[in-house]
Every structure is written in structure tokens, then in C-alpha cells.
Design a protein around this motif. Structure first.
Motif: not given
Length: 249
Positions: A34-45, A78-92
Motif C-alpha cells: 500500500y504505497v504511492e503509485g501503481t507498481l508491478v513486481t518485475g523480478n525474475e525471482r 501496458e494494460l494499466v497504461g504507461q505513466g499510470a503504472a511501472r515496474l519495480s524490483t524493490e518488492w517481492g
């Protein structure tokens, strides 16, 4: 504690896992990101996150080594919209995700992503993001919301200390109203429910309610709606689970 106990809820999650078809991947919206922004985990592991304290060592030692899926994470953005969501590797994968998935998919053999909850968005915007993600259902992706329809921890812990574990009327009423709205896919009601007086009693903070809006947004009016798990833990924590199934053609 449901993650390491043999109890009503852990057995219910096991039964649910046995009844669900195996998805190509899981996209989980957890109350605990529960943070600022819409983020998606982009971690391979993605790492297993133990985002809690004061619990037995056995809980801290649990690992859920499910793989990620970077291509799918980019598809979500892509579905949420570039600029409205972004990848993050800081979470899991936090405990909102793995405490459930270790029963649904105990072998951790299904790729898992997490989608954060933007604390600054109004309810209808959370529904809209869920609606944008609906095409994933046709791509074999399970969209999972992990929270509680009623989640007032101060009340629940107070009842536990006093040994008063009966469910209060305000909790059962909010749970019933939400269930009725889910059965009718009344997203207008669901989007504003946690901001009402009754909703603020059920949710002193909205984080555990909001995952529901993503799942409801991704649902279709033609879906079959069922509640495979119902009841209250510690008196006033609703453990109701809702499942939206596309009806066979």
C-alpha cells in the motif's frame, strides 16, 4: 498464523486450491503493498517478504520461491497504461500473497506477480484498474485480491484479550452488504463502501478492503459469483472469499 496452523481457515484455503484450475500465472493485489503509485513486481525471482514482527520463528522461516514473469509484468503495465503504472524490483511476495498461495499452490510452481495499491486513488479508480486488467483472465491469469472484507484489528485484538469473540452486528452487516453487492457486481456501491461511516468502522484504514475492488473491476456481469469461504476470525475479521467464474459458453 493461518500460514503455519492447521485450522478452519488453512483447511478452507487447501480445499479452494484443489477446486481451482491451475493458472498460467497469478497477479496478486495484496493489502500489504500500500504505497504511492501503481507498481508491478518485475523480478525474475521475487523474494519472500516477512513484513511483520512478534510472531514465531517458524513463520519467519517460510519461503515461497515462486518465479516471477517479467514479460507478464510488462503486459500489466501496458494494460494499466504507461505513466499510470511501472515496474519495480524493490518488492517481492509479501505475506498477503504467500500465506494464501502456499495453500493454493504449495509447490510454488506458478509464476507470481504483485500489483501495488496506490494509497492516493479514490475507490472508483481502483475498480477501473481492475477493469483494465480483465483481459488477463482470458490469458489464463488468476487475478487474486488478498485482504479482508471487514478488518478492524484494534477491535479484534480487544475482543481476543477480553475473550469476547462473538461477531458484532456492525461487522456482520458490512460483510453482508458487501456480499450482496458482489453478487450483483454493484461496483458503484463497492467503490464507496469503505468511505461511509459503516465502512470506516469496518476499516479504520482502507488497505485491507481495496484489493476487493480490483477483483470486482476485473469481473464480468455474466460471471458466476460464489463465496467458497465465509465466517469471522477473532470475532470481527471477515474471512469471506469471493470467486468470479466465467460461465461456460
Amino acid at each position: 498464523m493461518n500460514a503455519i496452523e492447521d485450522n478452519t481457515w488453512s483447511r478452507a484455503f487447501q480445499r479452494l486450491g484443489g477446486a481451482l484450475p491451475k493458472p498460467r500465472a497469478v497477479l496478486c493485489v495484496s493489502a500489504h503493498w500500500y504505497v504511492e503509485g501503481t507498481l508491478v513486481t518485475g523480478n525474475e525471482r521475487p523474494k519472500t517478504i516477512h513484513d511483520f514482527g512478534g510472531f514465531p520463528r517458524a513463520l519467519h522461516e517460510i519461503a515461497y520461491p515462486a518465479p516471477g514473469n517479467v514479460a507478464l509484468a510488462k503486459r500489466v503495465v501496458e494494460l494499466v497504461g504507461q505513466g499510470a503504472a511501472r515496474l519495480s524490483t524493490e518488492w517481492g511476495l509479501d505475506h498477503g500473497t504467500w500465506t494464501v498461495l502456499r495453500y493454493l499452490h504449495p509447490n510454488a510452481d506458478v509464476p507470481v506477480l504483485q500489483l501495488s495499491i496506490d494509497a492516493g486513488l479514490p475507490g472508483e479508480r481502483h475498480v477501473a484498474i481492475g477493469r483494465a486488467l480483465a483481459p488477463l483472465r482470458d490469458e489464463g491469469i488468476l487475478i487474486l485480491g488478498s485482504g479482508n472484507i471487514v478488518h478492524n484489528l484494534p477491535d479484534a485484538f480487544g475482543r481476543m484479550r477480553r475473550g469476547e469473540l462473538q461477531t458484532p452486528s456492525w461487522a456482520s452487516a458490512f460483510d453482508a452488504d458487501a456480499a450482496r453487492a458482489l453478487s450483483q457486481l454493484d461496483t458503484k456501491f463497492l467503490a464507496q463502501a469503505s468511505s461511509t461511516a459503516a465502512g470506516k468502522t469496518a476499516h479504520p484504514t482502507p488497505d485491507h478492503y481495496l484489493p476487493l475492488l480490483y477483483v470486482a473491476g476485473a469481473a464480468s456481469a455474466s460471471d458466476e459469483v460464489t463465496f467458497p469461504i465465509t465466517g469471522f476470525d477473532l470475532g470481527s475479521i471477515s474471512m469471506r472469499s469471493v470467486k468470479f467464474d466465467a460461465k461456460a459458453a
